[in-house]
Scaffold this motif. Structure first.
Motif, short mmCIF file in Angstrom:
data_model
loop_
_atom_site.label_atom_id
_atom_site.label_comp_id
_atom_site.label_asym_id
_atom_site.label_seq_id
_atom_site.Cartn_x
_atom_site.Cartn_y
_atom_site.Cartn_z
N PRO A 108 0.81 -1.23 -0.14
CA PRO A 108 -0.02 -0.10 -0.10
C PRO A 108 0.97 1.33 -0.19
CG PRO A 108 -1.03 -1.70 1.42
CD PRO A 108 0.49 -2.37 1.08
N LEU A 109 1.98 1.22 0.68
CA LEU A 109 3.02 2.39 0.58
C LEU A 109 3.38 2.45 -0.85
CD1 LEU A 109 4.47 4.42 2.30
CD2 LEU A 109 6.17 2.71 2.36
N LEU A 110 3.71 1.67 -1.56
CA LEU A 110 4.19 1.80 -3.02
C LEU A 110 2.94 2.50 -3.67
CD1 LEU A 110 6.28 1.62 -4.88
CD2 LEU A 110 5.59 -0.72 -5.39
N THR A 111 1.77 2.14 -3.51
CA THR A 111 0.69 2.40 -4.10
C THR A 111 0.33 3.88 -3.93
OG1 THR A 111 -0.45 0.15 -3.93
CG2 THR A 111 -1.94 1.96 -4.55
N ARG A 112 0.55 4.28 -2.64
CA ARG A 112 0.35 5.64 -2.38
C ARG A 112 1.22 6.47 -3.00
NH1 ARG A 112 -2.58 10.01 -2.04
NH2 ARG A 112 -2.01 11.53 -0.33
N ALA A 113 2.75 6.02 -2.88
CA ALA A 113 3.80 6.75 -3.48
C ALA A 113 3.44 6.89 -5.07
CB ALA A 113 5.02 6.02 -3.15
N GLY A 114 2.85 5.72 -5.70
CA GLY A 114 2.57 5.95 -7.11
C GLY A 114 1.49 6.95 -7.29
N ALA A 115 0.57 6.91 -6.65
CA ALA A 115 -0.50 8.04 -6.54
C ALA A 115 0.37 9.57 -6.55
CB ALA A 115 -1.43 7.95 -5.68
N LEU A 116 1.00 9.78 -5.68
CA LEU A 116 1.78 10.87 -5.41
C LEU A 116 2.72 11.23 -6.80
CD1 LEU A 116 2.43 10.90 -1.63
CD2 LEU A 116 0.87 12.38 -2.73
N PHE A 117 3.34 10.29 -7.15
CA PHE A 117 4.17 10.35 -8.28
C PHE A 117 3.64 10.79 -9.63
CE2 PHE A 117 6.70 8.29 -11.77
CZ PHE A 117 7.94 9.21 -11.73
N SER A 118 2.32 10.46 -9.79
CA SER A 118 1.71 10.72 -10.90
C SER A 118 1.14 11.96 -10.73
CB SER A 118 0.02 9.67 -10.82
OG SER A 118 -0.55 10.07 -12.16
N GLY A 119 0.80 12.33 -9.54
CA GLY A 119 0.41 14.08 -9.45
C GLY A 119 1.72 14.83 -9.71
N LEU A 120 2.73 14.44 -9.24
CA LEU A 120 4.13 15.23 -9.36
C LEU A 120 4.52 15.43 -10.79
CD1 LEU A 120 6.23 14.03 -6.13
CD2 LEU A 120 5.45 16.45 -6.77
N THR A 121 4.23 14.32 -11.60
CA THR A 121 4.54 14.34 -12.77
C THR A 121 3.54 14.91 -13.79
OG1 THR A 121 3.88 11.97 -13.26
CG2 THR A 121 6.10 12.56 -12.86
N GLY A 122 2.30 15.36 -13.40
CA GLY A 122 1.23 15.82 -14.21
C GLY A 122 0.61 14.64 -14.95
N GLY A 123 0.61 13.46 -14.49
CA GLY A 123 -0.14 12.48 -15.22
C GLY A 123 0.86 11.93 -16.19
N ALA A 124 2.13 12.21 -16.53
CA ALA A 124 3.03 11.57 -17.34
C ALA A 124 3.44 10.23 -16.97
CB ALA A 124 4.14 12.39 -17.52
N PHE A 125 3.22 9.95 -16.02
CA PHE A 125 3.25 8.41 -15.18
C PHE A 125 1.99 8.13 -14.29
CE2 PHE A 125 7.71 9.25 -16.19
CZ PHE A 125 8.06 8.24 -16.51
N ALA A 126 1.36 6.90 -14.64
CA ALA A 126 0.25 6.42 -13.97
C ALA A 126 0.75 6.22 -12.45
CB ALA A 126 -0.46 5.61 -14.65
N GLY A 127 1.70 5.98 -12.34
CA GLY A 127 2.18 5.31 -10.75
C GLY A 127 3.52 4.38 -10.86
N LEU A 128 3.69 3.80 -9.89
CA LEU A 128 4.89 3.00 -9.70
C LEU A 128 4.27 1.39 -9.58
CD1 LEU A 128 6.53 5.16 -6.70
CD2 LEU A 128 7.19 5.21 -9.22
#
Length: 291
Positions: free
Chosen positions: A159-179
């Motif tokens: 779940p920690l990786l899932t949350r980090a993926g959501a934050l990463f998607s927001g940081l990249t403006g949707g260029a990445f969907a997650g981790l």
């Protein structure tokens, strides 16, 4: 009377020819006959030349010959003769090889081993078809197993990786969907970014700015998880977006605001445009304090 008439006619003809009266008629007749033969031969040679000249006129050929030395022409002719001889030798060798091959084929077709070879070929074709079916089944099974393993790993993602993926998607403006957690050739787990199209990109394949966004997403997710299990600790960043452009800075401010319900993010900056961007992006969700 006929002889006298012929003599008179001959005298008249000789009178029309320059120096005809001083030349022996027999010699003149032989010379004129030779000239006629030469003219006929010249016309025959010109007809041959026109046939092999490939549309080039005699004047053009004479101009080309005038610009070429006789030695060069002789050298070219000798080279052509040698090339013709070499081609003739290769042709003879090719015909000889063909003759031997045809005799060999006739021997093989009429030999007693032809039926055995045909039976072996049929057996090999049947075996090949069986192996091809077996390979197709194994390949399909491998794809099914790989898909099942991928789904199992995706379902067991931290779940920690899932949350980090959501934050990463927001940081990249949707260029990445997650981790995602991928596995290398040695079946060792490794962290990868998942693009919007589903492509997985390892960390060393990310740009420097995207890696900074990834590290920030991981840290914010860890602090948010820690705040759920213990006393929340503030997150303090000093000119955190110094190397970011305005678009990435805006995404970063929104990521800090996304964890604001569990962690208090505090950002120090020396750049007024960062504060203005925070007011524009977050509105009342941000407090800007000037020191």
């Amino acid at each position: 009377a006929a002889c006298r008439a012929a003599s008179a006619a001959l005298t008249e003809h000789l009178g029309e020819h320059p120096n005809g009266r001083d030349e022996d008629p027999a010699v003149l007749h032989a010379r004129l006959t030779a000239r006629r033969a030469l003219r006929l031969e010249l016309e025959s040679r010109r007809a041959d030349l026109a046939r092999i000249a490939d549309g080039i006129t005699e004047a053009e050929l004479r101009a080309d010959i005038a610009g070429t030395s006789p030695d060069a022409i002789e050298a070219a002719l000798r080279g052509l003769a040698l090339e013709e001889e070499a081609l003739d030798q290769r042709g003879k060798a090719a015909f000889a090889d063909r003759d031997r091959a045809e005799r060999r084929r006739a021997d093989l077709e009429g030999g007693t081993g032809a039926e055995l070879a045909l039976a072996q070929r049929k057996a090999a074709e049947a075996e090949l078809a069986g192996e091809a079916r077996r390979w197709a089944v194994l390949r399909l099974a491998g794809l099914l197993i790989g898909t099942a393993i991928g789904r199992q790993r995706a379902g067991q993602q931290d779940p920690l990786l899932t949350r980090a993926g959501a934050l990463f998607s927001g940081l990249t403006g949707g260029a990445f969907a997650g981790l995602a957690q991928d596995y290398d050739a040695g079946d060792e787990p490794r962290l990868t970014g998942r693009r919007a199209g589903g492509e997985l990109v390892p960390v060393d394949g990310l740009s420097e700015g995207t890696r900074d966004q990834l590290y920030l997403a991981l840290r914010l997710a860890y602090l948010e998880d820690y705040a759920g299990r213990a006393e929340p600790a503030p997150f303090v960043g000093d000119d955190l977006f110094l190397t970011f452009d305005d678009a990435r800075t805006g995404h970063g401010l929104e990521a800090l605001a996304a964890v604001g319900d569990r962690v208090q993010p505090i950002l120090f900056t020396h750049h007024r445009h960062v504060a203005d961007l925070a007011r524009a992006r977050l509105g009342e969700a941000v407090d800007v304090l000037e020191l």
